[in-house]
Design an enzyme around this catalytic site. Sequence first.
Site, mmCIF file in Angstrom:
data_model
loop_
_atom_site.group_PDB
_atom_site.id
_atom_site.type_symbol
_atom_site.label_atom_id
_atom_site.label_comp_id
_atom_site.label_asym_id
_atom_site.label_seq_id
_atom_site.Cartn_x
_atom_site.Cartn_y
_atom_site.Cartn_z
ATOM 1 N N GLY A 112 -19.570 30.438 -34.075
ATOM 2 C CA GLY A 112 -18.584 29.667 -34.845
ATOM 3 C C GLY A 112 -19.077 28.259 -35.115
ATOM 4 O O GLY A 112 -20.228 27.913 -34.824
ATOM 5 N N ASP A 147 -19.820 36.615 -29.495
ATOM 6 C CA ASP A 147 -18.931 36.361 -30.635
ATOM 7 C C ASP A 147 -18.639 37.674 -31.346
ATOM 8 O O ASP A 147 -19.540 38.497 -31.532
ATOM 9 C CB ASP A 147 -19.625 35.367 -31.600
ATOM 10 N N LEU A 151 -15.021 29.302 -26.074
ATOM 11 C CA LEU A 151 -14.524 28.732 -27.337
ATOM 12 C C LEU A 151 -13.959 29.788 -28.277
ATOM 13 O O LEU A 151 -13.431 29.450 -29.336
ATOM 14 C CB LEU A 151 -15.678 27.996 -28.063
ATOM 15 N N TYR A 180 -0.897 29.988 -32.084
ATOM 16 C CA TYR A 180 -2.021 29.141 -31.674
ATOM 17 C C TYR A 180 -1.559 28.105 -30.646
ATOM 18 O O TYR A 180 -2.147 27.984 -29.564
ATOM 19 C CB TYR A 180 -2.598 28.459 -32.912
ATOM 20 N N TYR A 190 -5.918 30.562 -12.182
ATOM 21 C CA TYR A 190 -7.178 31.008 -11.562
ATOM 22 C C TYR A 190 -7.752 29.924 -10.655
ATOM 23 O O TYR A 190 -8.339 30.226 -9.620
ATOM 24 C CB TYR A 190 -8.196 31.390 -12.645
#
Length: 321
Positions: A10, A31, A73, A145, A159
Amino acid sequence: MCIIVTGGAGFIGSHLVERLLEDGHEVVAIDSLWTGSTKNVKKFEENKNFRFIEHDVRHSLPNITGVTAIYHLACPASPDHFEESPIEILETCFVGTKNMLDFAVGCGARILIASTSEIYGDPKVIPQSENYWGNTNSFGPRSCYDEGKRITEALAYGYQRKHSLKVRIARIFNAYGPGMQLNDGRAVPNFIVAAMKGQPLTIYGDGSATRCFQFVTDCVAGLNALMNSEYSRPVNIGSDVETKVGEIAEMIVELVANKVGSATRAPVNHLPARQDDPYRRKPDIGLAKDVLEWKPVVNLREGLDVTVNWFLEKEQKSNGT
Ligand code: NAD
């Protein structure tokens, strides 16, 4: 050190891969090519320290040994995708991040997660510091989002508590630069592409909304500094220079007009502001300056100049001129 970069094909991910390879690391880019492109990583093909794996992080990862750090990402970041694929984005934020966190626990790697300024929603507090809890809409068109990235942060800290995982959270504010897709849907590429074609630039709203744009190499330097720090709470990574969207459009039109030797100025087409799109967005970057000794160094005009050149070159190549 073997470092994984998800979303490595990206826009930000490919710049990060470049930086990590320059620093001498072995890098595995993962990706699914959903919003990225192999064109972004083609230049690393010959580098023996680079490997590309086409894989969707919503599925468990293949076996990769010797991993010491993960930059996570992978996630679409353009409003066009929020409207088209809300469920897939939420799955990527939750399932994809959970898979990466499990992988990090399994190999004892530290993990940096790309969060976003969007977790502040349409902020009531200017500038936004990391202590601000935000003003988001859980059911609007951008909620996949905004809320997806909020759950990403919550999951990561779950976590950290449960598995003592070393977690780093970067709240990235608008980044721009070479490597964005022509049809990306975000303001800077949209404006540049329209200006290159001499077409009207579309501005959502009257142009008075503000953004603080950071050049991608500054963003990558911030991510790198955060990963290598011992600071484990969220950190804003962005520019604190606020500019009106209308002024950015004017700057781009002027830059493109000067470069293509044309006096034509692309007109502007105003559409209604997108629902829940924040009016003002400006980070407080005091924390990043303190704990990372990082601040952005590329000014907007300089960065836009480089970006416009890159888009023009790309267009010339595709026209074979
Ligand atoms: P981008 O769309 O260029 O890159 C995202 C990459 O992730 C793409 O290559 C895409 O194919 C890949 N991807 C998406 N979903 C995937 C999945 N399920 N499995 C595997 N790969 C997947 O966007 P970007 O601007 O480079 O953003 C990178 C990260 O930074 C994102 O997490 C984004 O939310 C965050 N971020 C970016 C900005 C910005 O201004 N660019 C601002 C805030 C946060």
